[in-house]
Design a protein around this motif. Structure first.
Motif, PDB file in Angstrom:
ATOM      1  N   ILE A 123       0.860  -1.206   0.000  1.00  0.00           N
ATOM      2  CA  ILE A 123       0.000   0.000   0.000  1.00  0.00           C
ATOM      3  C   ILE A 123       0.889   1.246   0.000  1.00  0.00           C
ATOM      4  CG2 ILE A 123      -1.762   1.295   1.257  1.00  0.00           C
ATOM      5  CD1 ILE A 123      -2.547  -1.298   2.689  1.00  0.00           C
ATOM      6  N   GLY A 124       0.651   2.157  -0.930  1.00  0.00           N
ATOM      7  CA  GLY A 124       1.448   3.389  -1.003  1.00  0.00           C
ATOM      8  C   GLY A 124       2.830   3.075  -1.539  1.00  0.00           C
ATOM      9  N   THR A 125       2.862   2.568  -2.748  1.00  0.00           N
ATOM     10  CA  THR A 125       4.111   1.979  -3.282  1.00  0.00           C
ATOM     11  C   THR A 125       5.177   3.009  -3.647  1.00  0.00           C
ATOM     12  OG1 THR A 125       4.855   0.199  -4.729  1.00  0.00           O
ATOM     13  CG2 THR A 125       3.457   1.867  -5.748  1.00  0.00           C
ATOM     14  N   GLY A 126       4.799   4.266  -3.849  1.00  0.00           N
ATOM     15  CA  GLY A 126       5.788   5.302  -4.184  1.00  0.00           C
ATOM     16  C   GLY A 126       6.510   4.957  -5.478  1.00  0.00           C
ATOM     17  N   CYS A 127       7.841   4.896  -5.429  1.00  0.00           N
ATOM     18  CA  CYS A 127       8.601   4.557  -6.644  1.00  0.00           C
ATOM     19  C   CYS A 127       8.631   3.047  -6.857  1.00  0.00           C
ATOM     20  CB  CYS A 127      10.012   5.127  -6.590  1.00  0.00           C
ATOM     21  SG  CYS A 127      11.099   4.196  -5.516  1.00  0.00           S
ATOM     22  N   GLY A 128       7.931   2.292  -6.007  1.00  0.00           N
ATOM     23  CA  GLY A 128       7.812   0.848  -6.208  1.00  0.00           C
ATOM     24  C   GLY A 128       8.879   0.031  -5.504  1.00  0.00           C
ATOM     25  N   ASN A 129       9.676   0.682  -4.651  1.00  0.00           N
ATOM     26  CA  ASN A 129      10.836  -0.020  -4.081  1.00  0.00           C
ATOM     27  C   ASN A 129      10.486  -1.291  -3.308  1.00  0.00           C
ATOM     28  OD1 ASN A 129       9.731   2.172  -2.486  1.00  0.00           O
ATOM     29  ND2 ASN A 129      11.336   1.842  -0.999  1.00  0.00           N
ATOM     30  N   ILE A 130       9.408  -1.233  -2.490  1.00  0.00           N
ATOM     31  CA  ILE A 130       9.071  -2.424  -1.689  1.00  0.00           C
ATOM     32  C   ILE A 130       8.507  -3.509  -2.605  1.00  0.00           C
ATOM     33  CG2 ILE A 130       7.579  -3.311   0.150  1.00  0.00           C
ATOM     34  CD1 ILE A 130       7.650  -0.488   1.409  1.00  0.00           C
ATOM     35  N   THR A 146      -0.564  -0.406  -4.647  1.00  0.00           N
ATOM     36  CA  THR A 146      -1.510   0.707  -4.785  1.00  0.00           C
ATOM     37  C   THR A 146      -0.831   2.027  -4.432  1.00  0.00           C
ATOM     38  OG1 THR A 146      -2.360   0.843  -2.504  1.00  0.00           O
ATOM     39  CG2 THR A 146      -3.311  -0.862  -3.921  1.00  0.00           C
ATOM     40  N   ASP A 147      -1.359   3.097  -4.962  1.00  0.00           N
ATOM     41  CA  ASP A 147      -0.940   4.440  -4.520  1.00  0.00           C
ATOM     42  C   ASP A 147      -2.013   5.437  -4.946  1.00  0.00           C
ATOM     43  OD1 ASP A 147       2.189   5.535  -3.664  1.00  0.00           O
ATOM     44  OD2 ASP A 147       0.621   7.006  -4.096  1.00  0.00           O
ATOM     45  N   ILE A 148      -2.182   6.441  -4.104  1.00  0.00           N
ATOM     46  CA  ILE A 148      -3.172   7.476  -4.408  1.00  0.00           C
ATOM     47  C   ILE A 148      -2.609   8.466  -5.431  1.00  0.00           C
ATOM     48  CG2 ILE A 148      -2.591   9.179  -2.608  1.00  0.00           C
ATOM     49  CD1 ILE A 148      -5.782   8.861  -2.001  1.00  0.00           C
ATOM     50  N   SER A 149      -1.294   8.448  -5.615  1.00  0.00           N
ATOM     51  CA  SER A 149      -0.654   9.391  -6.532  1.00  0.00           C
ATOM     52  C   SER A 149      -0.367   8.721  -7.887  1.00  0.00           C
ATOM     53  CB  SER A 149       0.665   9.888  -5.906  1.00  0.00           C
ATOM     54  OG  SER A 149       1.580  10.256  -6.901  1.00  0.00           O
ATOM     55  N   PRO A 173      -4.265   2.419  -9.039  1.00  0.00           N
ATOM     56  CA  PRO A 173      -4.414   3.745  -8.429  1.00  0.00           C
ATOM     57  C   PRO A 173      -5.590   3.785  -7.459  1.00  0.00           C
ATOM     58  CG  PRO A 173      -5.288   3.762 -10.662  1.00  0.00           C
ATOM     59  CD  PRO A 173      -4.765   2.374 -10.414  1.00  0.00           C
ATOM     60  N   GLY A 174      -5.425   4.528  -6.342  1.00  0.00           N
ATOM     61  CA  GLY A 174      -6.563   4.724  -5.438  1.00  0.00           C
ATOM     62  C   GLY A 174      -6.156   4.717  -3.982  1.00  0.00           C
ATOM     63  N   ASP A 175      -7.175   4.830  -3.124  1.00  0.00           N
ATOM     64  CA  ASP A 175      -6.983   4.963  -1.687  1.00  0.00           C
ATOM     65  C   ASP A 175      -6.753   3.584  -1.028  1.00  0.00           C
ATOM     66  OD1 ASP A 175      -7.167   6.286   0.903  1.00  0.00           O
ATOM     67  OD2 ASP A 175      -9.117   5.307   1.069  1.00  0.00           O
ATOM     68  N   LEU A 176      -5.670   3.434  -0.334  1.00  0.00           N
ATOM     69  CA  LEU A 176      -5.309   2.214   0.420  1.00  0.00           C
ATOM     70  C   LEU A 176      -5.670   0.939  -0.345  1.00  0.00           C
ATOM     71  CD1 LEU A 176      -6.197   3.341   4.068  1.00  0.00           C
ATOM     72  CD2 LEU A 176      -4.120   3.762   2.758  1.00  0.00           C
ATOM     73  N   LEU A 177      -6.606   0.118   0.212  1.00  0.00           N
ATOM     74  CA  LEU A 177      -6.909  -1.162  -0.442  1.00  0.00           C
ATOM     75  C   LEU A 177      -8.162  -1.101  -1.320  1.00  0.00           C
ATOM     76  CD1 LEU A 177      -6.028  -3.550   2.515  1.00  0.00           C
ATOM     77  CD2 LEU A 177      -4.791  -3.322   0.379  1.00  0.00           C
ATOM     78  N   SER A 194       3.153  -2.102   4.135  1.00  0.00           N
ATOM     79  CA  SER A 194       3.026  -0.682   3.819  1.00  0.00           C
ATOM     80  C   SER A 194       4.029   0.165   4.583  1.00  0.00           C
ATOM     81  CB  SER A 194       1.606  -0.175   4.135  1.00  0.00           C
ATOM     82  OG  SER A 194       1.486   1.169   3.701  1.00  0.00           O
ATOM     83  N   ASN A 195       4.559   1.139   3.875  1.00  0.00           N
ATOM     84  CA  ASN A 195       5.310   2.219   4.503  1.00  0.00           C
ATOM     85  C   ASN A 195       4.494   3.473   4.215  1.00  0.00           C
ATOM     86  OD1 ASN A 195       7.167   4.082   5.434  1.00  0.00           O
ATOM     87  ND2 ASN A 195       8.472   3.951   3.620  1.00  0.00           N
ATOM     88  N   PRO A 196       3.453   3.715   5.023  1.00  0.00           N
ATOM     89  CA  PRO A 196       2.556   4.833   4.694  1.00  0.00           C
ATOM     90  C   PRO A 196       3.177   6.172   5.096  1.00  0.00           C
ATOM     91  CG  PRO A 196       1.869   3.801   6.738  1.00  0.00           C
ATOM     92  CD  PRO A 196       3.071   3.037   6.261  1.00  0.00           C
ATOM     93  N   PRO A 197       2.566   7.278   4.684  1.00  0.00           N
ATOM     94  CA  PRO A 197       3.067   8.573   5.175  1.00  0.00           C
ATOM     95  C   PRO A 197       2.921   8.559   6.694  1.00  0.00           C
ATOM     96  CG  PRO A 197       1.238   8.860   3.614  1.00  0.00           C
ATOM     97  CD  PRO A 197       1.353   7.411   3.887  1.00  0.00           C
ATOM     98  N   TYR A 198       3.942   9.017   7.433  1.00  0.00           N
ATOM     99  CA  TYR A 198       3.778   8.953   8.888  1.00  0.00           C
ATOM    100  C   TYR A 198       4.212  10.213   9.639  1.00  0.00           C
ATOM    101  CZ  TYR A 198       8.405   6.548   8.599  1.00  0.00           C
ATOM    102  OH  TYR A 198       9.687   6.164   8.324  1.00  0.00           O
ATOM    103  N   GLU A 217       4.435  16.066  -0.740  1.00  0.00           N
ATOM    104  CA  GLU A 217       3.680  16.147   0.529  1.00  0.00           C
ATOM    105  C   GLU A 217       2.815  14.912   0.747  1.00  0.00           C
ATOM    106  OE1 GLU A 217       1.600  19.658   1.519  1.00  0.00           O
ATOM    107  OE2 GLU A 217       3.510  20.717   1.762  1.00  0.00           O
ATOM    108  N   ILE A 218       2.225  14.406  -0.324  1.00  0.00           N
ATOM    109  CA  ILE A 218       1.305  13.267  -0.205  1.00  0.00           C
ATOM    110  C   ILE A 218       2.036  12.020   0.329  1.00  0.00           C
ATOM    111  CG2 ILE A 218       1.590  12.529  -2.629  1.00  0.00           C
ATOM    112  CD1 ILE A 218      -1.804  12.473  -1.068  1.00  0.00           C
ATOM    113  N   ALA A 219       3.373  11.990   0.153  1.00  0.00           N
ATOM    114  CA  ALA A 219       4.160  10.844   0.621  1.00  0.00           C
ATOM    115  C   ALA A 219       4.614  11.023   2.069  1.00  0.00           C
ATOM    116  CB  ALA A 219       5.378  10.653  -0.264  1.00  0.00           C
ATOM    117  N   LEU A 220       4.526  12.252   2.569  1.00  0.00           N
ATOM    118  CA  LEU A 220       5.067  12.533   3.901  1.00  0.00           C
ATOM    119  C   LEU A 220       3.991  12.613   4.975  1.00  0.00           C
ATOM    120  CD1 LEU A 220       7.525  15.412   2.883  1.00  0.00           C
ATOM    121  CD2 LEU A 220       8.152  13.064   3.477  1.00  0.00           C
TER     122      LEU A 220
END
Ligand SMILES: C[S@@+](CC[C@H](N)C(=O)[O-])C[C@H]1O[C@@H](n2cnc3c(N)ncnc32)[C@H](O)[C@@H]1O
Length: 287
Positions: A123-130, A146-149, A173-177, A194-198, A217-220
């Motif tokens: 969840i929230g894959t960003g650049c896909g690293n995980i 998934t990612d909202i961005s 694309p979309g919110d969480l699961l 998941s490594n969500p924004p924290y 910002e959406i990642a942080l």
């Protein structure tokens, strides 16, 4: 004759140090290693070799860019994560070394199940690293990322191709699961990671300037209740006896563990510390 590799290293280190850049030597090594396509140790073994004038020009340009404050990984447009190369730019967060702990814990969970075919969600894959590191190391896996961005997902797609796992990572694309709703996956997922924004928006000023000025910002920043929503949605998709693995920020792991333990649906929860001794990852197994 141009300057040698060692001279270039010393000069770049000095420039970075004078401009208060953290870890000036490491940044100089990464920069020059990138230009010459050499590993850190090779830079010293070949230290007496001279740079060509083209290489010197590139070095000068990249140092200039770095001195504007732009993170090195965005200047170089690449970074390493879990031994793999990833394209990095302002579309997504720069992968952090501590996130490798999360990946290694998921791999550990599956080490005796190498023959099974696995379905994993990031969840929230960003650049896909995980997602990509998991796909690369678990050859029998199918990863849903998934990612909202949408911009992040585009970059992640490029990284999946770069690492030749694009046939086994599905980007949604979309919110969480919620993007999984149409995939008929309820109760069928082997791990949710998941490594969500924290970081709370109110704590923005506590972040280093280089992070708050350049990373999305959406990642942080997260809105309250994000971990709770991840945990509740995960229960719907996880199989019995399988894994929820969440990265957490400073001082958050115990709170996340407490949320998980208020649900009766999980057995054994565990907190894993990073190399700096900070509680970094929460693991939970579904009952
Ligand atoms: C801290 S970054 C992690 C990126 C990457 N997984 C990593 O470990 O470096 C969080 C990611 O979650 C995404 N995100 C934020 N809110 C989200 C949401 N509600 N649903 C899905 N993804 C979200 C952001 O766009 C960002 O890519």
């Amino acid at each position: 004759m141009g300057i040698t590799i060692l001279e270039a290293l010393n000069s770049a280190t000095r420039t970075f140090w004078e401009k208060d850049i953290e870890n000036p030597r490491i940044e100089a090594e990464l920069l020059i290693g990138h230009i010459l396509n050499l590993k850190r140790t090779e830079l010293y073994l070949k230290g007496q070799i001279a740079l060509s004038s083209k290489e010197e020009n590139i070095l000068e340009q990249l140092i200039k860019q770095r001195l504007t404050g732009r993170p090195l990984q965005y200047v170089l447009e690449e970074t390493e994560f879990f031994g793999l190369k990833f394209k990095t730019d302002s579309r997504a967060l720069i992968p952090r070394p501590e996130t490798e702990i999360l990946v290694s814990k998921v791999l550990e969970h599956f080490k005796n199940r190498e023959t099974d075919s696995l379905k994993i969600v990031d969840i929230g894959t960003g650049c896909g690293n995980i997602a990509i590191s998991l796909a690369f190391n678990l050859k029998n896996s199918l990863i849903y990322a998934t990612d909202i961005s949408p911009e992040s997902l585009n970059l992640a797609g490029e990284n999946a191709k770069l690492n030749k796992v694009d046939d086994r990572v599905k980007f949604l694309p979309g919110d969480l699961l919620t993007p999984l709703e149409d995939e008929n996956l309820k109760g069928k997922i082997d791990a949710i990671v998941s490594n969500p924004p924290y970081v709370l928006k109110e704590e923005k000023e506590l972040l280093p300037k280089i992070v708050r000025d350049y990373e999305p910002e959406i990642a942080l920043f997260y809105e309250k209740g994000l971990y709770q929503r991840i945990i509740e949605q995960s229960l719907v998709y996880l199989k019995k006896e399988d894994l929820l693995a969440l990265e957490t920020g400073y001082n958050q792991a115990q709170k996340v563990k407490d949320i998980i333990e208020t649900k009766d649906n999980f057995v054994s929860t565990e907190i894993i510390k990073d190399l700096a001794g900070i509680e970094r990852v929460v693991l939970a197994i579904k009952r």
